[in-house]
Motif scaffolding. Structure first.
Motif, PDB file in Angstrom:
ATOM      1  N   MET A   1       0.858  -1.172   0.000  1.00  0.00           N
ATOM      2  CA  MET A   1       0.000   0.000   0.000  1.00  0.00           C
ATOM      3  C   MET A   1       0.903   1.233   0.000  1.00  0.00           C
ATOM      4  O   MET A   1       1.877   1.309   0.725  1.00  0.00           O
ATOM      5  N   LYS A   2       0.519   2.206  -0.813  1.00  0.00           N
ATOM      6  CA  LYS A   2       1.300   3.430  -0.944  1.00  0.00           C
ATOM      7  C   LYS A   2       1.189   4.264   0.329  1.00  0.00           C
ATOM      8  O   LYS A   2       0.124   4.379   0.931  1.00  0.00           O
ATOM      9  N   GLN A   3       2.327   4.840   0.748  1.00  0.00           N
ATOM     10  CA  GLN A   3       2.339   5.749   1.898  1.00  0.00           C
ATOM     11  C   GLN A   3       2.821   7.107   1.434  1.00  0.00           C
ATOM     12  O   GLN A   3       3.815   7.206   0.732  1.00  0.00           O
ATOM     13  N   VAL A   4       2.092   8.161   1.804  1.00  0.00           N
ATOM     14  CA  VAL A   4       2.472   9.524   1.445  1.00  0.00           C
ATOM     15  C   VAL A   4       2.535  10.362   2.716  1.00  0.00           C
ATOM     16  O   VAL A   4       1.853  10.080   3.689  1.00  0.00           O
ATOM     17  N   ASN A   5       3.387  11.389   2.685  1.00  0.00           N
ATOM     18  CA  ASN A   5       3.444  12.262   3.853  1.00  0.00           C
ATOM     19  C   ASN A   5       2.311  13.288   3.787  1.00  0.00           C
ATOM     20  O   ASN A   5       1.642  13.429   2.771  1.00  0.00           O
ATOM     21  N   MET A   6       2.077  13.958   4.867  1.00  0.00           N
ATOM     22  CA  MET A   6       0.955  14.891   4.997  1.00  0.00           C
ATOM     23  C   MET A   6       0.985  15.959   3.900  1.00  0.00           C
ATOM     24  O   MET A   6      -0.037  16.242   3.271  1.00  0.00           O
ATOM     25  N   HIS A   7       2.158  16.541   3.653  1.00  0.00           N
ATOM     26  CA  HIS A   7       2.271  17.601   2.641  1.00  0.00           C
ATOM     27  C   HIS A   7       1.923  17.061   1.260  1.00  0.00           C
ATOM     28  O   HIS A   7       1.179  17.692   0.505  1.00  0.00           O
ATOM     29  N   GLU A   8       2.447  15.885   0.924  1.00  0.00           N
ATOM     30  CA  GLU A   8       2.155  15.285  -0.375  1.00  0.00           C
ATOM     31  C   GLU A   8       0.664  14.973  -0.502  1.00  0.00           C
ATOM     32  O   GLU A   8       0.064  15.169  -1.557  1.00  0.00           O
ATOM     33  N   ALA A  20      -7.895   5.805  -4.922  1.00  0.00           N
ATOM     34  CA  ALA A  20      -8.556   5.025  -3.871  1.00  0.00           C
ATOM     35  C   ALA A  20      -9.905   4.505  -4.350  1.00  0.00           C
ATOM     36  O   ALA A  20     -10.261   3.357  -4.090  1.00  0.00           O
ATOM     37  N   VAL A  21     -10.642   5.328  -5.076  1.00  0.00           N
ATOM     38  CA  VAL A  21     -11.933   4.907  -5.613  1.00  0.00           C
ATOM     39  C   VAL A  21     -11.755   3.739  -6.579  1.00  0.00           C
ATOM     40  O   VAL A  21     -12.600   2.851  -6.665  1.00  0.00           O
ATOM     41  N   LEU A  22     -10.641   3.718  -7.275  1.00  0.00           N
ATOM     42  CA  LEU A  22     -10.364   2.629  -8.219  1.00  0.00           C
ATOM     43  C   LEU A  22      -9.750   1.418  -7.536  1.00  0.00           C
ATOM     44  O   LEU A  22      -9.332   0.476  -8.199  1.00  0.00           O
ATOM     45  N   GLY A  23      -9.691   1.432  -6.199  1.00  0.00           N
ATOM     46  CA  GLY A  23      -9.232   0.260  -5.463  1.00  0.00           C
ATOM     47  C   GLY A  23      -7.804   0.300  -4.980  1.00  0.00           C
ATOM     48  O   GLY A  23      -7.240  -0.730  -4.622  1.00  0.00           O
ATOM     49  N   GLU A  24      -7.195   1.482  -4.944  1.00  0.00           N
ATOM     50  CA  GLU A  24      -5.825   1.620  -4.459  1.00  0.00           C
ATOM     51  C   GLU A  24      -5.786   2.511  -3.215  1.00  0.00           C
ATOM     52  O   GLU A  24      -5.493   3.703  -3.299  1.00  0.00           O
ATOM     53  N   PRO A  25      -6.075   1.963  -2.044  1.00  0.00           N
ATOM     54  CA  PRO A  25      -6.035   2.774  -0.825  1.00  0.00           C
ATOM     55  C   PRO A  25      -4.619   3.248  -0.531  1.00  0.00           C
ATOM     56  O   PRO A  25      -3.648   2.723  -1.088  1.00  0.00           O
ATOM     57  N   PHE A  26      -4.496   4.240   0.340  1.00  0.00           N
ATOM     58  CA  PHE A  26      -3.167   4.761   0.680  1.00  0.00           C
ATOM     59  C   PHE A  26      -3.124   5.155   2.148  1.00  0.00           C
ATOM     60  O   PHE A  26      -4.148   5.308   2.797  1.00  0.00           O
ATOM     61  N   ILE A  27      -1.906   5.299   2.643  1.00  0.00           N
ATOM     62  CA  ILE A  27      -1.662   5.677   4.036  1.00  0.00           C
ATOM     63  C   ILE A  27      -1.117   7.093   4.053  1.00  0.00           C
ATOM     64  O   ILE A  27      -0.231   7.430   3.265  1.00  0.00           O
ATOM     65  N   ILE A  28      -1.623   7.921   4.971  1.00  0.00           N
ATOM     66  CA  ILE A  28      -1.062   9.256   5.183  1.00  0.00           C
ATOM     67  C   ILE A  28      -0.221   9.181   6.456  1.00  0.00           C
ATOM     68  O   ILE A  28      -0.691   8.738   7.503  1.00  0.00           O
TER      69      ILE A  28
END
Length: 80
Positions: A1-8, A20-28
């Motif tokens: 699962m992709k992780q992005v920082n708050m600013h990104e 995410a709607v297309l099925g790729e959730p992510f972590i902030i």
């Protein structure tokens, strides 16, 4: 699962939500520490339609008027 920082996440929120709607959730993450997982409320199924929380439940066409006489009688303190 992709992780992005708050600013990104703030900078690219629209495209991240589309993914995410297309099925790729992510972590902030904040300072490298995961804070939240973002995933779609709906998932686009293979036929292109949306499936929600309980797709097997069917709502009748007359849902808005179903038993309205009984409900009115209950509110009025009368019986049918």
């Amino acid at each position: 699962m992709k992780q992005v920082n708050m600013h990104e996440a703030k900078t690219h929120l629209s495209s991240l939500v589309e993914d995410a709607v297309l099925g790729e959730p992510f972590i902030i993450a904040k300072s490298g520490t995961p804070q939240v997982i973002v995933y779609s409320y709906y998932v686009i199924n293979e036929a292109g339609g949306r499936t929600g929380f309980m797709p097997e439940i069917q709502i009748p066409d007359n849902f808005n008027t179903l038993d309205q006489e009984k409900i009115a009688a209950l509110f009025n303190g009368t019986t049918l």
